[in-house]
Design an enzyme around this catalytic site. Structure first.
Site, mmCIF file in Angstrom:
data_model
loop_
_atom_site.group_PDB
_atom_site.id
_atom_site.type_symbol
_atom_site.label_atom_id
_atom_site.label_comp_id
_atom_site.label_asym_id
_atom_site.label_seq_id
_atom_site.Cartn_x
_atom_site.Cartn_y
_atom_site.Cartn_z
ATOM 1 N N SER A 164 5.114 2.357 61.904
ATOM 2 C CA SER A 164 5.936 3.505 61.553
ATOM 3 C C SER A 164 5.462 4.693 62.370
ATOM 4 C CB SER A 164 5.786 3.800 60.056
ATOM 5 O OG SER A 164 6.027 5.161 59.801
ATOM 6 N N GLU A 198 14.476 -8.274 59.193
ATOM 7 C CA GLU A 198 15.520 -7.379 58.683
ATOM 8 C C GLU A 198 16.745 -7.378 59.600
ATOM 9 O OE1 GLU A 198 13.301 -3.808 56.327
ATOM 10 O OE2 GLU A 198 12.861 -3.967 58.449
ATOM 11 N N LYS A 219 37.989 -13.344 72.486
ATOM 12 C CA LYS A 219 36.770 -13.619 73.251
ATOM 13 C C LYS A 219 35.549 -12.805 72.825
ATOM 14 C CE LYS A 219 39.731 -13.717 76.512
ATOM 15 N NZ LYS A 219 40.737 -14.488 75.753
ATOM 16 N N ASN A 267 6.264 -3.131 59.430
ATOM 17 C CA ASN A 267 7.622 -3.394 58.944
ATOM 18 C C ASN A 267 8.180 -4.701 59.519
ATOM 19 O OD1 ASN A 267 7.593 -0.930 57.556
ATOM 20 N ND2 ASN A 267 8.243 0.176 59.400
ATOM 21 N N HIS A 284 16.702 -16.338 39.132
ATOM 22 C CA HIS A 284 16.946 -14.913 38.803
ATOM 23 C C HIS A 284 15.813 -14.019 39.315
ATOM 24 C CE1 HIS A 284 19.938 -16.477 35.870
ATOM 25 N NE2 HIS A 284 19.004 -17.396 35.653
ATOM 26 N N LYS A 288 1.793 1.074 58.157
ATOM 27 C CA LYS A 288 2.986 0.233 57.997
ATOM 28 C C LYS A 288 3.061 -0.937 58.978
ATOM 29 C CE LYS A 288 6.050 0.640 55.528
ATOM 30 N NZ LYS A 288 7.182 1.561 55.438
ATOM 31 N N SER A 292 41.161 -7.643 80.559
ATOM 32 C CA SER A 292 40.073 -8.293 79.819
ATOM 33 C C SER A 292 38.900 -8.610 80.747
ATOM 34 C CB SER A 292 40.578 -9.572 79.150
ATOM 35 O OG SER A 292 41.249 -10.399 80.080
#
Ligand code: ARG
Length: 459
Positions: free
Chosen positions: A277, A290, A325, A285, A156, A283, A23
């Site tokens: 992008s 995310e 671990k 992003n 909703h 773009k 380990s």
């Protein structure tokens, strides 16, 4: 040939097993806790007359050298040493000679690893609590700036009622405050030292477990040695706490992602936290948000892996537990990283909320329909009936091609005489401010909530 500490050097161990069994590649991260535990243990052994004062001095000197070798990157981590505990002890013995072999008196790797990991988890938990506090502080700051920034509240994912941005952000403060408290209370509940449990049954040596527990900052020693070496609740709790916190972070990030879309346009995330992008030049992003959402899955995975590893283990120590671990490290590292990036993203002054877009969004979806019904009941109309009248007013607005909030006094009267005079309840800001119950979205209720969070931050 393996250079095992307990053998006479003659037994054969295949390289395949050595590698599988070792380990050291991941538990080397516990070197500081391991050395700290050894120091406390040696001090106690000397205080109890189990080793001499000279031995103690030699051990301390040797451990200091091992520590500085590791910190300077000069330490040779070898698979043959199997784990950090044996690597340090072997090097200690190489430096100070035979005396190094006395350190392991009244101790086993079983209580050693339980101690090291517990110390690491408790510390990391407190560090994470600090990061949660930082996030709460910045959310509170943004809340204070946005008490009158009205926006649609959703159920909703449909426009429901008018709220303000401060109110929405304060909901996250509440979540992260609970996360903070979960980490602190888990750290407190598990603040007992397993050191001195030895292999599983305790030891014939006259050790002082309270002394080592206290010198390592624990509240006391765990009272049953068998539990001491086989308990990993502290790790499970930390992984669970991390999972819940990641759920909250992920929900927040999901909203930031939605809000930064062209459809919403509620927020512009600072360029420092978005990416372009390779093909679409326009773009921006929201990668950071995310990734936080994405990392939530791996944190849950770590929790489940830990639970499954532990679920059928007979008492006491089993090598399966070596698998704990990496899971704990990964879960808590991921959370700490996510908290840091999200706090920085929200603190960044180029991350800006678009109050105008939020206000415009409020003029869609007839958000004040409930207000109209509520006002109507105040003049004695039963709520079911008032609900029906408000529904008719919504239909009227839809036919007219406007939002309910744009209807005039005459419009309302023409729908039903019982709606006459309630046009003020259609006003968006008035609607938000009418929700003045404790915990509600009115500016005055939100000010109370801000005061609660501010007080909490001071405590
Ligand atoms: N490397 C081991 C672990 O991580 C340390 C404890 C080993 N104890 C033993 N009896 N094999 O769990």
């Amino acid at each position: 040939m393996s250079g095992k500490l307990w053998g006479d050097g003659s037994e054969f161990s295949s390289e395949l097993l050595d590698r599988f069994n070792a380990s050291i590649n991941f538990d080397r991260r516990l070197y500081r806790e391991d050395i700290e535990g050894s120091r406390a243990h040696a001090e106690m052994l000397a205080a109890q007359g189990i080793i001499s004062g000279e031995d103690l001095e030699a051990i301390k000197r040797g451990l200091a050298q091992v520590e500085s070798e590791i910190e300077r990157g000069e330490f040779d981590f070898k698979i043959a040493d199997e784990d950090i505990h044996m690597a340090i002890e072997a090097r200690l013995t190489a430096i100070i000679g035979e005396v190094g072999k006395r350190l392991h008196t009244a101790r086993s790797r079983n209580d050693q690893v339980a101690l090291d990991l517990r110390l690491w988890v408790l510390r990391k938990s407190r560090e994470i609590a600090g990061l949660l506090r930082d996030l709460i502080a910045i959310l509170l700051e943004r809340a204070e700036e946005n008490k009158s920034t009205i926006m649609p509240g959703f159920t909703h994912l449909q426009h429901a009622q008018v709220v303000n941005l401060a109110f929405h952000l304060l909901a996250y403060c509440a979540m992260f405050m609970r996360d903070f408290e979960r980490f602190i209370s888990s750290a407190d509940r598990n603040n007992f030292s397993p050191l001195g449990s030895a292999a599983l049954a305790g030891t014939p040596h006259k050790i002082d477990r309270e002394m080592t527990a206290r010198s390592l900052g624990f509240r006391g020693a765990c009272f049953n040695a068998m539990d001491g070496v086989s308990d990993r609740d502290f790790a499970l709790e930390a992984a669970f706490n991390a999972s819940v916190a990641m759920t909250h972070l992920s929900r927040l990030c999901e909203e930031l992602i939605l809000w930064s879309s062209s459809e919403f346009g509620f927020i512009r995330i600072s360029d420092r936290f978005t990416t372009g992008s390779s093909i679409m030049p326009q773009k921006r992003n929201p990668d950071a948000a995310e990734l936080v959402r994405g990392k939530t899955g791996r944190v849950y995975g770590n929790l489940i892996a830990l639970l499954v590893t532990m679920k059928s283990l007979p008492l006491a120590y089993n090598k399966d537990m070596q698998e704990d671990k990496e899971r704990v490290f990964d879960a808590l590292d991921a959370l700490a990283e996510c908290l840091t990036i999200l706090t920085a993203m929200i603190a960044d002054r180029q991350t800006v909320f678009n109050a105008e877009a939020m206000r415009r969004a409020c003029a869609k979806g007839h958000l004040t329909a409930t207000d109209l019904a509520d006002s109507c009941t105040k003049s004695g109309v039963p709520f079911r009936e008032a609900h029906h009248l408000a529904r008719r007013a919504v239909n009227f607005a839809m036919e007219k091609g406007v939002d309910l909030s744009e209807l005039t006094a005459d419009d309302l009267a023409s729908v039903d005489s019982r709606l006459a005079g309630f046009e003020s309840s259609l006003d968006l800001t008035a609607s938000m401010n009418s929700k003045s119950s404790f915990g509600g979205t009115s500016i005055s209720s939100v000010e109370t909530q801000i005061a609660i969070v501010r007080e909490w931050l001071k405590s």
